[in-house]
Write a protein that holds these residues in place. Structure first.
Motif, mmCIF file in Angstrom:
data_model
loop_
_atom_site.group_PDB
_atom_site.id
_atom_site.type_symbol
_atom_site.label_atom_id
_atom_site.label_comp_id
_atom_site.label_asym_id
_atom_site.label_seq_id
_atom_site.Cartn_x
_atom_site.Cartn_y
_atom_site.Cartn_z
ATOM 1 N N PHE A 33 -40.631 5.147 3.246
ATOM 2 C CA PHE A 33 -41.229 5.925 4.329
ATOM 3 C C PHE A 33 -41.932 5.007 5.326
ATOM 4 N N ILE A 34 -42.686 4.048 4.819
ATOM 5 C CA ILE A 34 -43.447 3.154 5.696
ATOM 6 C C ILE A 34 -42.534 2.291 6.553
ATOM 7 N N LEU A 41 -38.501 7.618 14.047
ATOM 8 C CA LEU A 41 -39.559 8.369 14.727
ATOM 9 C C LEU A 41 -40.303 7.450 15.672
ATOM 10 N N ASN A 42 -40.607 7.943 16.844
ATOM 11 C CA ASN A 42 -41.371 7.159 17.800
ATOM 12 C C ASN A 42 -42.845 7.514 17.637
ATOM 13 N N TYR A 43 -43.596 6.617 17.034
ATOM 14 C CA TYR A 43 -45.023 6.852 16.826
ATOM 15 C C TYR A 43 -45.851 6.539 18.073
ATOM 16 N N LYS A 44 -45.200 5.982 19.086
ATOM 17 C CA LYS A 44 -45.835 5.649 20.360
ATOM 18 C C LYS A 44 -47.033 4.720 20.182
#
Length: 127
Positions: A33-34, A41-44
């Motif tokens: 997951f990390i 996913l774009n965590y921005k």
């Protein structure tokens, strides 16, 4: 069926023994997951932008509780006196905080090329 629910409950409440197969599976899932989700996913999240510092600034004490800054002329891009003073302020503030520029003067070498800009600043002033 009961064994499956006990295993799921062990995953949720993290009750499996360390070093067991199920413990290793949980740790592997967390690591996946990390390290994998940022690709999907774009965590921005981006590093903070930092303005580059001037390459060479020499700070000398002035006799009357002020400072003299010797700034490399290549770091100052202003063409008018106002722009030059704003550039000097931008270069000096990260080094000594907010200061009021009293005077500044360009220094030239023997061939007339602009080398440094000497800048006299008063004591620090609060905003």
């Amino acid at each position: 069926m009961k064994k499956m629910w006990e295993t799921i409950r062990g995953y949720i409440w993290w009750t499996h023994e360390r070093g067991s197969f199920h413990y290793d599976v949980m740790v592997t899932l967390i690591l996946l997951f990390i390290f994998v989700t940022p690709h999907f996913l774009n965590y921005k999240d981006k590093p903070a932008e930092r303005s580059p510092r001037a390459k060479s600034v020499l700070v000398m004490p002035d006799g009357d509780s002020g400072l003299i800054f010797r700034v490399d002329a290549r770091d100052v891009k202003g063409s008018t006196p106002e722009e030059t003073q704003a550039d000097l302020q931008r270069i000096i503030e990260p080094i000594s905080g907010y200061v009021k520029i009293k005077r500044w003067a360009p220094e030239q070498d023997s061939k007339g090329n602009l080398v440094d800009i000497m800048c006299g600043c008063g004591g620090k002033r609060t905003r």
